[in-house]
Design a protein around this motif. Sequence first.
Motif, short mmCIF file in Angstrom:
data_model
loop_
_atom_site.label_atom_id
_atom_site.label_comp_id
_atom_site.label_asym_id
_atom_site.label_seq_id
_atom_site.Cartn_x
_atom_site.Cartn_y
_atom_site.Cartn_z
N GLY A 240 57.79 -12.73 -53.56
CA GLY A 240 56.47 -12.48 -52.99
C GLY A 240 56.55 -11.90 -51.59
O GLY A 240 55.82 -10.96 -51.24
N GLY A 241 57.46 -12.46 -50.78
CA GLY A 241 57.63 -11.94 -49.43
C GLY A 241 58.14 -10.51 -49.43
O GLY A 241 57.71 -9.68 -48.63
N LEU A 242 59.06 -10.21 -50.36
CA LEU A 242 59.60 -8.86 -50.43
C LEU A 242 58.53 -7.86 -50.85
O LEU A 242 58.43 -6.77 -50.27
N VAL A 243 57.73 -8.21 -51.85
CA VAL A 243 56.66 -7.31 -52.30
C VAL A 243 55.69 -7.01 -51.15
O VAL A 243 55.26 -5.86 -50.96
N ALA A 244 55.37 -8.04 -50.37
CA ALA A 244 54.49 -7.83 -49.21
C ALA A 244 55.13 -6.89 -48.19
O ALA A 244 54.48 -5.97 -47.66
N ASP A 245 56.43 -7.09 -47.91
CA ASP A 245 57.14 -6.24 -46.96
C ASP A 245 57.18 -4.79 -47.44
O ASP A 245 56.99 -3.84 -46.65
N LEU A 246 57.45 -4.60 -48.73
CA LEU A 246 57.51 -3.25 -49.28
C LEU A 246 56.15 -2.57 -49.23
O LEU A 246 56.06 -1.36 -48.98
N ALA A 247 55.09 -3.35 -49.46
CA ALA A 247 53.74 -2.77 -49.40
C ALA A 247 53.40 -2.34 -47.98
O ALA A 247 52.79 -1.28 -47.77
N ILE A 248 53.80 -3.15 -46.99
CA ILE A 248 53.54 -2.81 -45.58
C ILE A 248 54.23 -1.50 -45.23
O ILE A 248 53.69 -0.69 -44.46
N PHE A 249 55.39 -1.26 -45.82
CA PHE A 249 56.12 -0.01 -45.56
C PHE A 249 55.61 1.14 -46.42
O PHE A 249 55.42 2.27 -45.94
N LEU A 250 55.38 0.88 -47.70
CA LEU A 250 55.11 1.97 -48.64
C LEU A 250 53.72 2.58 -48.45
O LEU A 250 53.57 3.82 -48.50
N VAL A 251 52.70 1.76 -48.24
CA VAL A 251 51.34 2.29 -48.19
C VAL A 251 51.18 3.33 -47.08
O VAL A 251 50.75 4.47 -47.33
N PRO A 252 51.52 3.02 -45.82
CA PRO A 252 51.44 4.08 -44.80
C PRO A 252 52.50 5.16 -45.01
O PRO A 252 52.29 6.32 -44.63
N GLY A 253 53.65 4.80 -45.61
CA GLY A 253 54.69 5.78 -45.86
C GLY A 253 54.22 6.90 -46.77
O GLY A 253 54.61 8.06 -46.60
N LEU A 254 53.38 6.59 -47.73
CA LEU A 254 52.84 7.60 -48.64
C LEU A 254 51.98 8.62 -47.90
O LEU A 254 51.83 9.76 -48.35
N LEU A 255 51.41 8.19 -46.77
CA LEU A 255 50.53 9.07 -46.01
C LEU A 255 51.29 9.99 -45.06
O LEU A 255 50.78 11.05 -44.70
N ILE A 256 52.49 9.61 -44.67
CA ILE A 256 53.20 10.40 -43.66
C ILE A 256 54.37 11.19 -44.24
O ILE A 256 54.90 12.08 -43.56
N VAL A 257 54.78 10.89 -45.48
CA VAL A 257 55.93 11.57 -46.07
C VAL A 257 55.46 12.53 -47.15
O VAL A 257 54.79 12.12 -48.10
N PRO A 258 55.79 13.81 -47.04
CA PRO A 258 55.38 14.78 -48.05
C PRO A 258 56.34 14.81 -49.24
O PRO A 258 57.47 14.32 -49.16
N GLY A 259 55.88 15.37 -50.35
CA GLY A 259 56.77 15.64 -51.48
C GLY A 259 57.00 14.52 -52.44
O GLY A 259 57.82 14.65 -53.36
N LEU A 260 56.32 13.38 -52.28
CA LEU A 260 56.49 12.27 -53.21
C LEU A 260 55.65 12.49 -54.46
O LEU A 260 54.54 13.01 -54.40
N ALA A 261 56.18 12.05 -55.60
CA ALA A 261 55.47 12.22 -56.88
C ALA A 261 54.82 10.89 -57.26
O ALA A 261 55.34 10.12 -58.06
N VAL A 262 53.68 10.61 -56.65
CA VAL A 262 53.02 9.33 -56.90
C VAL A 262 51.60 9.53 -57.42
O VAL A 262 50.75 8.66 -57.28
N GLY A 263 51.36 10.67 -58.04
CA GLY A 263 50.01 10.98 -58.50
C GLY A 263 49.73 10.57 -59.91
O GLY A 263 48.65 10.86 -60.44
N SER A 264 50.67 9.87 -60.56
CA SER A 264 50.45 9.49 -61.96
C SER A 264 50.68 7.99 -62.15
O SER A 264 51.39 7.35 -61.36
N LEU A 265 50.07 7.47 -63.21
CA LEU A 265 50.25 6.06 -63.54
C LEU A 265 51.71 5.77 -63.89
O LEU A 265 52.23 4.68 -63.62
N GLY A 266 52.39 6.78 -64.47
CA GLY A 266 53.79 6.59 -64.85
C GLY A 266 54.68 6.28 -63.66
O GLY A 266 55.60 5.47 -63.77
#
Length: 284
Positions: free
Chosen positions: A116-142
């Motif tokens: 649970g702690g790891l998932v929270a830490d990854l979310a803190i990093f990933l959510v803003p990371g998606l906004l500042i890093v270009p070229g990620l393929a996160v537009g699909s449910l897959g």
Amino acid sequence: MNGAVNRTVLRAGWQRGVIELRQSFTNGADLFNHFFWPVLMLVVTYLLRDVPFGDGSFELGTLVLPGILGMNAAMAMVTMSQLLTADREDGTLLRAKATPGGTQAHLVGKIVSVSGGLVADLAIFLVPGLLIVPGLAVGSLGSWSTLAWVLALGLVATLPIGAVLGSLFASTRAQGLLTLPILAMIGVSGIFYPVTSLPDWVGWIAQVFPVYWLGLGMRSALLPDSAAAVEIDESWRHLETVGVLGLWAVLGLLLAPAVLRRTARRESGSALAARRDKALQRVG
């Protein structure tokens, strides 16, 4: 009867893990740890976001982001080991063995709280990371479903192994002996760069351990399919990822409860008192 006992152990472990997780989000020092490393990694990723890599097809920040996710997930193994060693050192494990199924419930609780702690830490990093890093393929449910099953299977594969390692140390002071080999394993596992750029024999060693497959799965979830060109066989190898992580999960889930029970049986009040006396002598 065994089924009822197992359900009781799982329920007790889940409740213990949720309580520990809630406490970690209400404690100032724990909150600082939850935010410090994700924010630091965000700063690093931001600085690398426009740096070209190789032939310029991808920016370095795009490749680093899934690598950081994989590294943090792998380092949860160290966290698990450290927590169990600390519980052994302060007598928590000794108290747990006094109740039926207490050792197993203690293990389940640690898996829940660390996950649970790891998932929270990854979310803190990933959510803003998606906004500042270009070229990620996160537009699909897959992409998100792949990220979810890779992370879940990766944790099941690594956390029980962390529990086994934690049972081998008598004090937290000795945990430094574990961190260096884990960092070395991460270093040769292609977390931050393609393992194909390393000698072939290093690549074969890397593929034995779960860290390589955890990193590969993260890249497959977040990077476009064209990025697989630099991977082994120019493929994300999802079937092999499931197979290797699954084998490590089975191995860990078989070993961890047995090793932890054996460690708990060797614990006693006199052994705990002797460790405390030794620690006081070092301080003195």
